[in-house]
Design a protein around this motif. Structure first.
Motif, PDB file in Angstrom:
ATOM      1  N   ALA A 230       0.852  -1.231   0.067  1.00 41.02           N
ATOM      2  CA  ALA A 230       0.057  -0.056  -0.107  1.00 41.02           C
ATOM      3  C   ALA A 230       0.868   1.318  -0.143  1.00 41.02           C
ATOM      4  O   ALA A 230       0.478   2.236  -0.664  1.00 41.02           O
ATOM      5  CB  ALA A 230      -0.920   0.099   1.330  1.00 41.02           C
ATOM      6  N   ALA A 231       1.953   1.136   0.883  1.00 43.74           N
ATOM      7  CA  ALA A 231       2.851   2.296   0.743  1.00 43.74           C
ATOM      8  C   ALA A 231       3.423   2.707  -0.462  1.00 43.74           C
ATOM      9  O   ALA A 231       3.616   3.827  -0.934  1.00 43.74           O
ATOM     10  CB  ALA A 231       4.123   2.163   1.893  1.00 43.74           C
ATOM     11  N   GLU A 232       4.047   1.549  -1.188  1.00 39.97           N
ATOM     12  CA  GLU A 232       4.806   1.654  -2.526  1.00 39.97           C
ATOM     13  C   GLU A 232       3.666   2.188  -3.603  1.00 39.97           C
ATOM     14  O   GLU A 232       4.160   3.184  -4.484  1.00 39.97           O
ATOM     15  CB  GLU A 232       5.323   0.255  -3.008  1.00 39.97           C
ATOM     16  CG  GLU A 232       6.418  -0.245  -2.136  1.00 39.97           C
ATOM     17  CD  GLU A 232       7.747   0.575  -2.359  1.00 39.97           C
ATOM     18  OE1 GLU A 232       8.034   0.701  -3.666  1.00 39.97           O
ATOM     19  OE2 GLU A 232       8.303   1.088  -1.465  1.00 39.97           O
ATOM     20  N   ASP A 242       4.227  10.888   3.233  1.00 41.05           N
ATOM     21  CA  ASP A 242       4.178  10.138   4.524  1.00 41.05           C
ATOM     22  C   ASP A 242       4.265   8.570   4.311  1.00 41.05           C
ATOM     23  O   ASP A 242       4.440   7.994   5.375  1.00 41.05           O
ATOM     24  CB  ASP A 242       3.453  10.509   5.425  1.00 41.05           C
ATOM     25  CG  ASP A 242       3.702  10.216   7.000  1.00 41.05           C
ATOM     26  OD1 ASP A 242       4.901  10.465   7.382  1.00 41.05           O
ATOM     27  OD2 ASP A 242       2.835   9.886   7.545  1.00 41.05           O
ATOM     28  N   ALA A 243       3.920   8.035   3.266  1.00 37.85           N
ATOM     29  CA  ALA A 243       4.134   6.687   2.866  1.00 37.85           C
ATOM     30  C   ALA A 243       5.161   6.061   3.158  1.00 37.85           C
ATOM     31  O   ALA A 243       6.278   5.843   2.444  1.00 37.85           O
ATOM     32  CB  ALA A 243       3.399   6.481   1.520  1.00 37.85           C
ATOM     33  N   ARG A 280       7.673  11.316   6.091  1.00 35.92           N
ATOM     34  CA  ARG A 280       8.778  10.089   6.381  1.00 35.92           C
ATOM     35  C   ARG A 280       9.088   9.599   5.020  1.00 35.92           C
ATOM     36  O   ARG A 280      10.414   9.500   4.893  1.00 35.92           O
ATOM     37  CB  ARG A 280       8.067   9.134   7.315  1.00 35.92           C
ATOM     38  CG  ARG A 280       7.720   9.308   8.498  1.00 35.92           C
ATOM     39  CD  ARG A 280       6.918   8.366   9.309  1.00 35.92           C
ATOM     40  NE  ARG A 280       5.758   8.228   8.875  1.00 35.92           N
ATOM     41  CZ  ARG A 280       4.897   7.399   9.167  1.00 35.92           C
ATOM     42  NH1 ARG A 280       5.199   6.472  10.328  1.00 35.92           N
ATOM     43  NH2 ARG A 280       3.595   7.172   8.743  1.00 35.92           N
ATOM     44  N   HIS A 281       8.356   9.399   3.968  1.00 36.54           N
ATOM     45  CA  HIS A 281       8.717   9.099   2.806  1.00 36.54           C
ATOM     46  C   HIS A 281       9.689   9.972   1.954  1.00 36.54           C
ATOM     47  O   HIS A 281      10.659   9.795   1.571  1.00 36.54           O
ATOM     48  CB  HIS A 281       7.524   8.799   1.722  1.00 36.54           C
ATOM     49  CG  HIS A 281       8.023   8.552   0.233  1.00 36.54           C
ATOM     50  ND1 HIS A 281       8.897   7.457  -0.023  1.00 36.54           N
ATOM     51  CD2 HIS A 281       7.461   9.343  -0.807  1.00 36.54           C
ATOM     52  CE1 HIS A 281       8.778   7.479  -1.419  1.00 36.54           C
ATOM     53  NE2 HIS A 281       8.237   8.564  -1.766  1.00 36.54           N
ATOM     54  N   ARG A 285      13.455   9.252   0.512  1.00 36.86           N
ATOM     55  CA  ARG A 285      13.823   9.728  -0.722  1.00 36.86           C
ATOM     56  C   ARG A 285      15.059  10.440  -0.909  1.00 36.86           C
ATOM     57  O   ARG A 285      16.016  10.556  -1.518  1.00 36.86           O
ATOM     58  CB  ARG A 285      12.884  10.367  -1.491  1.00 36.86           C
ATOM     59  CG  ARG A 285      11.711   9.735  -2.165  1.00 36.86           C
ATOM     60  CD  ARG A 285      11.984   8.700  -3.238  1.00 36.86           C
ATOM     61  NE  ARG A 285      12.767   9.372  -4.191  1.00 36.86           N
ATOM     62  CZ  ARG A 285      12.326  10.057  -5.387  1.00 36.86           C
ATOM     63  NH1 ARG A 285      11.018  10.360  -5.434  1.00 36.86           N
ATOM     64  NH2 ARG A 285      13.115  10.417  -6.127  1.00 36.86           N
ATOM     65  N   LEU A 286      15.075  11.682   0.114  1.00 29.90           N
ATOM     66  CA  LEU A 286      16.326  12.463   0.186  1.00 29.90           C
ATOM     67  C   LEU A 286      17.618  11.915   0.735  1.00 29.90           C
ATOM     68  O   LEU A 286      18.687  12.158   0.297  1.00 29.90           O
ATOM     69  CB  LEU A 286      15.858  13.607   1.202  1.00 29.90           C
ATOM     70  CG  LEU A 286      14.960  14.737   0.756  1.00 29.90           C
ATOM     71  CD1 LEU A 286      14.475  15.325   1.970  1.00 29.90           C
ATOM     72  CD2 LEU A 286      15.523  15.669  -0.292  1.00 29.90           C
TER      73      LEU A 286
END
Length: 310
Positions: A230-232, A242-243, A280-281, A285-286
């Motif tokens: 679900a997050a992806e 935020d995923a 959070r996501h 990524r950063l």
């Protein structure tokens, strides 16, 4: 706007008050180097195919200036894609409330303040490859994706730099024979989840207009779709900053070693990153894009799982 499948296509310039980075925003949509829906060309163009609700589309993105990009589109879905292009390039992403305290994340954010999380608005198109990637090595998953889309997707409209194909319709995903999933190295558990998702395509697409919390509940209502899948999906289809991909084989360890200097598990990662919500996501990524993600090169590696006949 009429369908234009000729060599010129339909063109629009997307501009932004803030800096945008085409490649950075759409890179998560690529599923391996051989992805039949994605190609990067030496002239800086990024080609991609998609299935809009109005039909298939091929589009080419090019950076024109730090705050603008050109979108050239072919196919019946062209008008819809052009309307979605600003979100695709992350123009609607708001990082103004992101204020990390960890010096490594602060430096990553300072280094890449122009990261804009794009969103396609296409839930099934993000969900099915995420299902394919469940519990297997990326190389294997990318091969499965390439096989299924190349065989069951239709040829991309317009001129393309390589043979490209469009994400199959929900009806096609539902009707792919079990032996074809087997040949694609997709085990029965994942293929059944794909079929369930395709059968619920209409309700799943509604998630693109929901709050992140409601969208997560809608996605996870499909048996076989857990928090990681679900997050992806939310990261790509909804641009959810935020995923967090809880359950990823490497992520907790990378976060622990990069930010704490030691390995941690999923539960500790969730607790540690909670102050960064709802970004959070974005922080993850950063961490990766800045080159600051680290992990010692020891321990077991994920095995390549082969479900095909020998």
């Amino acid at each position: 706007m009429p369908d234009d499948s000729g060599s010129e296509g339909v063109v629009r310039l997307v501009t932004s008050e803030q800096r945008i980075d085409v490649r950075m925003s759409v890179a998560p949509l690529r599923r391996g180097r051989g992805d039949p829906t994605y190609e990067s060309t030496p002239d800086g163009g990024i080609w991609r195919t998609s299935r809009m609700s109005s039909g298939p589309v091929t589009y080419r993105l090019t950076q024109v200036s730090p705050t603008s990009a050109q979108v050239r589109v072919w196919g019946p879905g062209a008008p819809e894609l052009l309307d979605a292009a600003p979100d695709l390039l992350g123009r609607g992403d708001d990082a103004s409330s992101f204020a990390p305290e960890h010096p490594i994340l602060q430096e990553a954010h300072r280094q890449l303040p122009h990261l804009r999380l794009g969103r396609t608005g296409l839930v099934l198109e993000a969900l099915i490859p995420a299902i394919i990637e469940q519990r297997v090595h990326g190389i294997s998953a990318f091969g499965s994706w390439r096989y299924l889309v190349s065989k069951f997707g239709e040829k991309a409209p317009g001129p393309t730099p390589k043979p490209m194909f469009v994400f199959p319709t929900p009806d096609v995903w539902r009707r792919i024979p079990s032996w074809e999933y087997h040949r694609a190295n997709v085990d029965p558990a994942r293929s059944k989840t794909i079929v369930r998702a395709a059968c619920a395509a209409g309700r799943l697409e509604e998630a693109s207009g929901m709050t992140p919390e409601d969208a997560q509940r809608r996605l996870r209502a499909i048996p076989g779709v857990g928090i990681w899948t679900a997050a992806e999906t939310a990261q790509r289809a909804l641009g959810d900053p935020d995923a967090l991909s809880v359950g990823d084989y490497h992520l907790a360890s990378v976060v622990g070693w990069s930010l704490l200097g030691r390995s941690i598990d999923d539960a500790e990662m969730v607790e540690y990153l909670q102050p960064l919500a709802p970004h959070r996501h974005r922080a993850i990524r950063l961490l990766y894009l800045s080159g600051k993600a680290t992990k010692p090169k020891f321990g077991p590696r994920t095995a390549l799982v082969d479900h095909t006949w020998h």
